[in-house]
Design a protein around this motif. Structure first.
Motif, PDB file in Angstrom:
ATOM      1  N   ASP A  64       0.820  -1.208   0.000  1.00 13.57           N
ATOM      2  CA  ASP A  64       0.000   0.000   0.000  1.00 13.57           C
ATOM      3  C   ASP A  64       0.857   1.261   0.000  1.00 13.57           C
ATOM      4  O   ASP A  64       0.502   2.257  -0.602  1.00 13.57           O
TER       5      ASP A  64
ATOM      6  N   THR B  95       0.995 -10.300  -0.589  1.00 16.02           N
ATOM      7  CA  THR B  95       0.298  -9.385  -1.499  1.00 16.02           C
ATOM      8  C   THR B  95       0.870  -9.378  -2.912  1.00 16.02           C
ATOM      9  O   THR B  95       0.540  -8.513  -3.699  1.00 16.02           O
TER      10      THR B  95
ATOM     11  N   HIS C 207      -0.731  -8.062  -6.696  1.00 18.41           N
ATOM     12  CA  HIS C 207      -1.799  -7.069  -6.560  1.00 18.41           C
ATOM     13  C   HIS C 207      -1.413  -5.714  -7.144  1.00 18.41           C
ATOM     14  O   HIS C 207      -2.260  -4.961  -7.556  1.00 18.41           O
TER      15      HIS C 207
ATOM     16  N   LYS D 257      -0.810  -2.934  -5.892  1.00 16.56           N
ATOM     17  CA  LYS D 257      -1.521  -1.788  -5.318  1.00 16.56           C
ATOM     18  C   LYS D 257      -0.658  -0.540  -5.300  1.00 16.56           C
ATOM     19  O   LYS D 257      -1.088   0.530  -5.710  1.00 16.56           O
TER      20      LYS D 257
END
Length: 190
Positions: free
Chosen positions: A30, A166, A169, A171
């Motif tokens: 993130d 993760t 992904h 992101k």
């Protein structure tokens, strides 16, 4: 490099696999701008264990791997990654503007840019001019080409890092690409 464990120097995977995998892992988080040392240490340990199987090494916040990563290569490569995303966004957006035959003046290009900011239209593959909902989010030429730059940066990556949940992904990379695309849309003709 001389302070790194011998396995880094003899197997030739440090620059070609380890660093791209680090960028890949960071791009899947993130937060891509301010990475805490303990989070970086944990990520580096997972990458180390996946790439240098059978070479025992404990990454510590004050050890040579994190020191070399922090100071020499990773910060430089992460900075280059950030910059390449931004530069690509500006170039792609300028190309998009030049490819529009009805945009003849700077005023036309400015108005077009402003319209792309309404409801974040620059993110969508299909923009509806009738006011209905745009479709194909994150599939605009701008976003796709900026993400292509991310894929160039992670060439040689180890896509499976056991313990890193993760991966795949993107992101952080998508957030970075979106920010760069938005900023290029705003700044080029505002």
């Amino acid at each position: 490099m001389k302070h790194l464990p011998d396995a880094c120097q003899t197997l030739g995977k440090w620059s070609s696999v380890f660093i791209p995998t680090l960028i890949y892992c960071i791009g899947n988080q993130d937060e891509v701008w301010a990475i805490k040392d303990n989070s970086l240490s944990a990520t580096l340990q997972l990458i180390w264990d996946a790439i240098y199987k059978g070479v025992p090494y404990a990454v510590t916040t004050d050890g040579p791997v994190i020191a070399v990563v922090n100071i020499l290569q990773a910060l430089q490569r992460l900075s280059e990654w950030h910059n390449s995303i931004s530069t690509t966004a500006l170039i792609v957006f300028a190309t998009v503007l030049r490819s529009q035959p009805d945009l003849k003046t700077d005023k036309d290009r400015q108005q077009f840019s402003v319209c792309l900011l309404i409801k974040s239209a620059f993110l969508y593959g299909t923009i509806k001019e009738d006011g209905s909902k745009h479709t194909e989010p994150f599939q605009s030429d701008l976003i796709v080409q900026v993400l292509a730059q991310h894929h160039c940066a992670i060439s040689g990556v180890l896509t499976v890092v056991p313990g890193f949940t993760t991966l795949g992904h993107m992101k952080g990379a998508l957030a970075l690409a979106t920010s760069a695309a938005g900023i290029s849309t705003i700044s080029l003709y505002s």
